[in-house]
Design an enzyme around this catalytic site. Structure first.
Site, mmCIF file in Angstrom:
data_model
loop_
_atom_site.group_PDB
_atom_site.id
_atom_site.type_symbol
_atom_site.label_atom_id
_atom_site.label_comp_id
_atom_site.label_asym_id
_atom_site.label_seq_id
_atom_site.Cartn_x
_atom_site.Cartn_y
_atom_site.Cartn_z
ATOM 1 N N GLU A 44 -6.135 1.600 -6.505
ATOM 2 C CA GLU A 44 -5.834 1.791 -7.823
ATOM 3 C C GLU A 44 -5.521 2.609 -9.026
ATOM 4 O OE1 GLU A 44 -8.602 0.436 -4.552
ATOM 5 O OE2 GLU A 44 -8.280 2.913 -5.150
ATOM 6 N N TYR A 112 -6.472 8.633 7.471
ATOM 7 C CA TYR A 112 -7.195 10.136 7.434
ATOM 8 C C TYR A 112 -7.930 9.971 6.424
ATOM 9 C CZ TYR A 112 -4.012 10.793 11.156
ATOM 10 O OH TYR A 112 -3.381 10.978 12.185
ATOM 11 N N GLY A 261 3.900 -1.627 -3.834
ATOM 12 C CA GLY A 261 3.338 -1.394 -4.369
ATOM 13 C C GLY A 261 3.251 -2.083 -5.535
ATOM 14 N N ASP A 264 -0.056 -3.842 -6.827
ATOM 15 C CA ASP A 264 -0.327 -3.334 -7.495
ATOM 16 C C ASP A 264 0.186 -3.442 -9.285
ATOM 17 O OD1 ASP A 264 -2.477 -2.374 -5.722
ATOM 18 O OD2 ASP A 264 -1.476 -0.628 -5.717
#
Length: 346
Positions: A44, A112, A261, A264
């Site tokens: 985002e 994580y 990427g 996006d």
């Protein structure tokens, strides 16, 4: 023929987690690495940064830990011209972390994120002041996979009927299988995607989720609700379905340094085109051009071409677009587009 629906021009709010990312430098198996490189990674915020590069006002809305990694993430996103003033600092939960492990058979990613600051986001975020003036709110399918409260956030946002929303909603399916309990992603992601105004999905991920024999047209039959559905067929072409037609634009041919990427970047370019009122085919071209900017670099974000080059690419005929290939040319070549790498017609 033009399509009538577009999101209103204005600010885009991108909602979701951005992590600190560690990768061996130079690339090698993580267990053998002597040095690692610290960067940031988040679908985002990638979209928000590329939107800002295109001159679209963009806000990133999320949460970070009160730790050095959170400070690094906030600084990196802000440096791209994105408004990060509304990102919450969580004193009790850490910033998420991603480790890249390059191997001879491909790069494995270790997350994580459980218990991270962003995983505590919930539907109360929809009352945030940053959303009151938004023209478009952008989500991905990563957020509902992070926690029950994150899933509630996206579900509540999309539960409002499209005609009653204060802003349009775009949703990039962005299926990340390791984040989902086995067997849960297909139904959840189909339901969420079916309620958004604008949906972006890769044909390969649609096939993984909903059926190996799906074609782009079959994906549209599966998701008839979105006002605009974009189906990305790898490096070949992208098809956008609107209420009145389907528009297909081939991808640009370009050397690939790293694919990370690019999805996006495509989303940001396409959304930029829609927000500017461009015809769908030009919005798809802008998506392709922006994706190439990501493909040309190591990492998630590369520089856009100069405006004169971008305008030239958008103005090519369909035949010239299909013949185009991004290749280096000498500085004396009139087709050269400066530091972007010298695109030229083949």
């Amino acid at each position: 023929m033009t399509d009538t629906w577009r999101p209103a021009p204005g600010r885009v709010v991108c909602v979701g987690e951005t992590m600190a990312a560690l990768a061996p430098d130079p690339p090698r198996p993580l267990a053998d690495a002597g040095h690692v490189r610290l960067s940031v990674a988040g679908a985002e915020s990638n979209v928000a940064m590329y939107l800002a590069d295109h001159g679209i006002p963009a806000t990133w809305l999320s949460a970070l830990g009160d730790d050095p990694l959170g400070a690094r993430v906030r600084s990196a996103v802000a440096a791209a011209g994105v408004d990060v003033a509304h990102v919450r600092t969580d004193p009790d939960r850490p910033t998420g972390l991603m480790l890249k492990d390059p191997t001879p058979t491909g790069t494995r990613v270790h997350y994580y994120r459980k218990g991270s600051a962003a995983s505590a986001l919930g539907p109360d975020l929809l009352d945030h002041e940053a959303l009151r003036t938004a023209a478009l709110v952008h989500f991905t399918g990563i957020t509902p996979a992070l926690s029950a409260s994150c899933q509630e956030l996206v579900t509540h946002a999309l539960a409002v009927p499209a005609a009653e929303r204060r802003y349009a909603i775009s949703f990039d399916v962005n299926h990340r299988a390791p984040l989902w309990p086995r067997g849960t992603a297909p139904d959840v992601l189909r339901d969420l995607a079916g309620r958004a105004d604008i949906v972006l999905v890769g044909l390969d991920e649609a096939q993984d989720l909903w059926g190996a024999d799906l074609t782009p047209a079959a994906v549209r039959e599966l998701l008839p609700g979105p006002r605009v559905l974009v189906v990305k067929d790898g490096s070949r072409e992208v098809t956008a379905y609107t209420a009145s037609r389907a528009v297909t634009v081939p991808a640009l041919r370009a050397a690939v340094v790293e694919p990370v990427g690019a999805g996006d970047a495509f989303a940001a370019g396409f959304l930029t085109g829609l927000l500017r009122g461009e015809p769908v085919d030009r919005a798809l071209r802008l998506g392709h051009i922006t994706a190439v900017s990501a493909l040309k670099v190591t990492g998630d974000r590369g520089p856009l071409p100069p405006h004169r080059c971008l305008d030239r690419l958008l103005g090519l005929s369909d035949e010239e677009w299909q013949a185009y290939e991004e290749t280096p040319r000498s500085a004396s070549d009139g087709a050269r587009c400066g530091p972007w790498g010298g695109p030229a017609l083949a």
